[in-house]
Design a protein around this motif. Structure first.
Motif, PDB file in Angstrom:
ATOM      1  N   ALA A  37       0.833  -1.195   0.000  1.00  0.00           N
ATOM      2  CA  ALA A  37       0.000   0.000   0.000  1.00  0.00           C
ATOM      3  C   ALA A  37       0.875   1.255   0.000  1.00  0.00           C
ATOM      4  O   ALA A  37       0.591   2.226  -0.689  1.00  0.00           O
ATOM      5  CB  ALA A  37      -0.928  -0.008   1.203  1.00  0.00           C
ATOM      6  N   ARG A  38       1.960   1.172   0.791  1.00  0.00           N
ATOM      7  CA  ARG A  38       2.823   2.345   0.872  1.00  0.00           C
ATOM      8  C   ARG A  38       3.587   2.566  -0.438  1.00  0.00           C
ATOM      9  O   ARG A  38       3.798   3.703  -0.854  1.00  0.00           O
ATOM     10  CB  ARG A  38       3.771   2.220   2.052  1.00  0.00           C
ATOM     11  N   SER A  39       3.978   1.477  -1.065  1.00  0.00           N
ATOM     12  CA  SER A  39       4.709   1.643  -2.329  1.00  0.00           C
ATOM     13  C   SER A  39       3.781   2.188  -3.406  1.00  0.00           C
ATOM     14  O   SER A  39       4.216   2.750  -4.393  1.00  0.00           O
ATOM     15  CB  SER A  39       5.310   0.311  -2.771  1.00  0.00           C
ATOM     16  N   LEU A  40       2.466   2.019  -3.183  1.00  0.00           N
ATOM     17  CA  LEU A  40       1.509   2.575  -4.147  1.00  0.00           C
ATOM     18  C   LEU A  40       1.167   4.030  -3.819  1.00  0.00           C
ATOM     19  O   LEU A  40       0.249   4.595  -4.384  1.00  0.00           O
ATOM     20  CB  LEU A  40       0.237   1.730  -4.178  1.00  0.00           C
ATOM     21  N   GLY A  41       1.874   4.593  -2.846  1.00  0.00           N
ATOM     22  CA  GLY A  41       1.738   6.023  -2.623  1.00  0.00           C
ATOM     23  C   GLY A  41       0.960   6.424  -1.383  1.00  0.00           C
ATOM     24  O   GLY A  41       0.810   7.603  -1.097  1.00  0.00           O
ATOM     25  N   MET A  42       0.440   5.456  -0.616  1.00  0.00           N
ATOM     26  CA  MET A  42      -0.243   5.839   0.623  1.00  0.00           C
ATOM     27  C   MET A  42       0.804   6.153   1.677  1.00  0.00           C
ATOM     28  O   MET A  42       1.877   5.551   1.696  1.00  0.00           O
ATOM     29  CB  MET A  42      -1.067   4.656   1.125  1.00  0.00           C
ATOM     30  N   ASN A  43       0.465   7.082   2.566  1.00  0.00           N
ATOM     31  CA  ASN A  43       1.414   7.284   3.656  1.00  0.00           C
ATOM     32  C   ASN A  43       1.159   6.237   4.733  1.00  0.00           C
ATOM     33  O   ASN A  43       0.198   5.471   4.670  1.00  0.00           O
ATOM     34  CB  ASN A  43       1.353   8.716   4.202  1.00  0.00           C
ATOM     35  N   ARG A  44       2.045   6.213   5.717  1.00  0.00           N
ATOM     36  CA  ARG A  44       2.008   5.146   6.711  1.00  0.00           C
ATOM     37  C   ARG A  44       0.658   5.087   7.449  1.00  0.00           C
ATOM     38  O   ARG A  44       0.079   4.029   7.642  1.00  0.00           O
ATOM     39  CB  ARG A  44       3.136   5.395   7.719  1.00  0.00           C
ATOM     40  N   LEU A  45       0.172   6.273   7.829  1.00  0.00           N
ATOM     41  CA  LEU A  45      -1.074   6.329   8.593  1.00  0.00           C
ATOM     42  C   LEU A  45      -2.249   5.809   7.766  1.00  0.00           C
ATOM     43  O   LEU A  45      -3.048   4.990   8.214  1.00  0.00           O
ATOM     44  CB  LEU A  45      -1.323   7.778   9.026  1.00  0.00           C
ATOM     45  N   ARG A  46      -2.334   6.291   6.514  1.00  0.00           N
ATOM     46  CA  ARG A  46      -3.460   5.872   5.669  1.00  0.00           C
ATOM     47  C   ARG A  46      -3.389   4.395   5.364  1.00  0.00           C
ATOM     48  O   ARG A  46      -4.405   3.694   5.348  1.00  0.00           O
ATOM     49  CB  ARG A  46      -3.489   6.689   4.366  1.00  0.00           C
ATOM     50  N   SER A  47      -2.189   3.890   5.102  1.00  0.00           N
ATOM     51  CA  SER A  47      -2.083   2.465   4.788  1.00  0.00           C
ATOM     52  C   SER A  47      -2.456   1.628   6.008  1.00  0.00           C
ATOM     53  O   SER A  47      -3.045   0.558   5.879  1.00  0.00           O
ATOM     54  CB  SER A  47      -0.687   2.112   4.303  1.00  0.00           C
ATOM     55  N   PHE A  48      -2.166   2.140   7.208  1.00  0.00           N
ATOM     56  CA  PHE A  48      -2.563   1.409   8.414  1.00  0.00           C
ATOM     57  C   PHE A  48      -4.081   1.295   8.493  1.00  0.00           C
ATOM     58  O   PHE A  48      -4.631   0.227   8.685  1.00  0.00           O
ATOM     59  CB  PHE A  48      -2.020   2.080   9.676  1.00  0.00           C
ATOM     60  N   PHE A  49      -4.753   2.437   8.293  1.00  0.00           N
ATOM     61  CA  PHE A  49      -6.212   2.417   8.415  1.00  0.00           C
ATOM     62  C   PHE A  49      -6.887   1.669   7.268  1.00  0.00           C
ATOM     63  O   PHE A  49      -7.925   1.040   7.452  1.00  0.00           O
ATOM     64  CB  PHE A  49      -6.766   3.849   8.519  1.00  0.00           C
ATOM     65  N   ALA A  50      -6.278   1.731   6.080  1.00  0.00           N
ATOM     66  CA  ALA A  50      -6.918   1.105   4.921  1.00  0.00           C
ATOM     67  C   ALA A  50      -6.608  -0.391   4.812  1.00  0.00           C
ATOM     68  O   ALA A  50      -7.452  -1.174   4.396  1.00  0.00           O
ATOM     69  CB  ALA A  50      -6.478   1.824   3.643  1.00  0.00           C
TER      70      ALA A  50
END
Lengths: 261, 270
Positions: free
Chosen positions: A167-180
């Motif tokens: 998710a992070r490599s696809l451009g989400m930041n750490r917080l958003r990838s955690f929640f998503a």
């Protein structure tokens, strides 16, 4: 294994007795709460709702019930995010100090409750938190944290962190990838942890004995004080309701877990 | 990562590390350093007796919990799935009932007019109601009941890890059931025994609610000594010193056991 050898019969009998010992006291509360007499005679001479009426009709018990529920709800609302954040840090950090931090966070389970209670009273007395709602909630957050952390750490350990990396490599930041990505997959552990924390806050007695007072006394404190003096069946009624409430919560947690697996 | 853990850590530091540290400090400092509080513990009879009693009761509770809990865990492990679920459910059910409620239930069961005394008198085993509560007996019976799940669950977890093949191999090599149990099953279940006994022993060392309600003022365990010193006598120094000794004992047990099984594994099987 098919035939019942004497050894197996002995084991079965022994276990039946052991289970009876475990379960009988929990069950005995229920008929007591519906008994019409003050003294527990068995079977009760007749059934009545007298003790439930006593409970509902007594403003002190009602106030204590409100306090208990408010404390438990606030405890969960605070302890859950703090515990999830800490559990995430524990499972994802490579810092060596994290082990020490993890052990420190488990201290409320290790330190005998009476020492914790006296210690908190002592600190609260200096800062004016004795007999306050915030003091009570704070103490229960502390006591509930290890349950949330243990449950969420277990959940995170069975979760593949690579998914979050994607998710992070696809451009989400750490917080958003955690929640998503992460949170939806560990939500059962989070729920279990928060239910543990809720029940622990609902049941907590010893710390409340020392630090609560005035209008902010939870049910357990009033029950404990009532029990020191006499055996009052009103307490059987309250106990029955409390037990029903915690079973209901456990049931919710376990059915949700089953549905997911 | 440290930042994520820090709010929780702050709560723990402020509400348990600081208070306990404060107690420890107070036990040795009163207008200057003093070991007076500890000297009192060593010299006064009541403290000695209370520590000895707590140790004895905890040992007894742990032994009884192991004797009752091991067969239960064994049965839950060996029984067909259906029965194993029933056994585990019945073990966990009381676990979810408040300690206060269960102590109350025992108080009601064991009192002079309680069900147990009524039955004993009815069948003619005794003429007078027995004093089953407000003494050490009542405390032990109720404490074992409350702590039993803490014994059964780690035992069951350890037994689940024992591969069935091993027992079958033992049996195929000519070992009878008793023999395979003693030589294979029991040794392999020892980590569970260690985790369960540690947990139960440590928890009963610091038990408060049950001895307070069922001990009837006669079974003064260490926890009660701490609270009495604070509530009745307002002796913070003495209470702190007793608390520090109790905590040191508990931590020592954890420290010794953690050489054999990891610390978090003792606390985890809940």
């Amino acid at each position: 294994m098919k035939t019942l050898s004497p050894g197996r019969i002995a084991l079965i009998l022994f276990c039946a007795l052991g289970l009876l010992y475990l379960i009988l006291p929990v069950l005995i509360i229920v008929p007591m709460s519906f008994s019409s007499t003050r003294f527990l005679t068995f079977p009760p001479p007749s059934l009545s709702l007298r003790w439930y009426q006593d409970y509902v009709g007594n403003p002190a018990w009602m106030q204590a019930t409100r306090v208990t529920f408010t404390v438990a709800v606030l405890t969960v609302l605070i302890a859950t995010p703090l515990g999830v954040a800490a559990a995430y840090a524990i499972t994802n950090s490579k810092l060596r100090i994290m082990r020490l931090i993890h052990m420190t966070l488990m201290l409320p389970l290790v330190v005998p409750i009476i020492i914790t209670a006296v210690g908190i009273f002592f600190v609260y007395a200096r800062v004016g938190l004795v007999a306050t709602m915030s003091g009570l909630v704070l103490a229960n957050v502390m006591l509930g944290l290890p349950y949330v952390i243990t449950s969420v750490v277990a959940g995170l350990q069975s979760f593949d962190p690579a998914q979050e990396m994607v998710a992070r490599s696809l451009g989400m930041n750490r917080l958003r990838s955690f929640f998503a990505v992460t949170l939806p997959q560990i939500k059962t552990s989070v729920l279990t942890g928060s239910i543990f924390a809720f029940i622990s806050a609902m049941d907590e007695t010893v710390v409340a004995l020392f630090i609560s007072g005035g209008q902010y006394q939870p049910l357990t404190k009033r029950m404990f004080i009532a029990l020191r003096d006499e055996i009052d069946p009103t307490i059987a009624a309250i106990s029955t309701l409390m037990t029903a409430a915690s079973f209901l919560l456990v049931l919710i947690a376990s059915t949700r877990r089953k549905r997911e697996s | 990562m440290l930042a994520l853990a820090s709010p929780a850590l702050l709560v723990i530091l402020l509400l348990i590390v600081l208070p306990v540290g404060w107690l420890a400090w107070q036990s040795i400092y009163h207008d200057g350093f003093t070991l007076e509080n500890y000297r009192r513990i060593l010299s006064e009879d009541i403290y000695w007796r209370s520590f000895a009693l707590t140790f004895e009761i905890s040992l007894l509770v742990t032994t009884l919990a192991l004797l009752i809990g091991y067969p239960l865990a064994y049965a839950a492990n060996a029984a067909p799935r259906r029965w194993s679920i029933v056994i585990l459910a019945l073990v966990i059910l009381p676990f979810w009932t408040s300690v206060l409620v269960r102590s109350y239930a025992w108080l009601a069961l064991l009192q002079r007019t309680g069900v147990i005394n009524q039955v004993l008198q009815y069948v003619g085993l005794v003429d007078e109601p027995l004093a089953l509560v407000h003494n050490s007996f009542g405390t032990v019976v109720a404490t074992v009941h409350i702590l039993l799940p803490f014994m059964v669950l780690p035992l069951y977890a350890a037994m689940q890890k024992i591969p069935n093949d091993l027992m079958q191999a033992g049996a195929s090599l000519g070992g009878g059931p008793a023999h395979t149990f003693w030589r294979i099953f029991l040794p392999l279940s020892l980590p569970g025994v260690l985790a369960g006994t540690t947990l139960v022993f440590v928890l009963s060392l610091g038990f408060y609610i049950t001895p307070e309600l069922l001990g009837g003022g006669r079974t003064i365990m260490v926890s009660l000594l701490v609270s009495r010193n604070v509530e009745l006598y307002n002796q913070w120094g003495a209470a702190s010193a007793v608390g520090v000794v109790l905590l040191a004992g508990v931590l020592a047990v954890f420290l010794i056991v953690s050489r054999f099984i990891p610390f978090d594994r003792i606390l985890a099987p809940k």
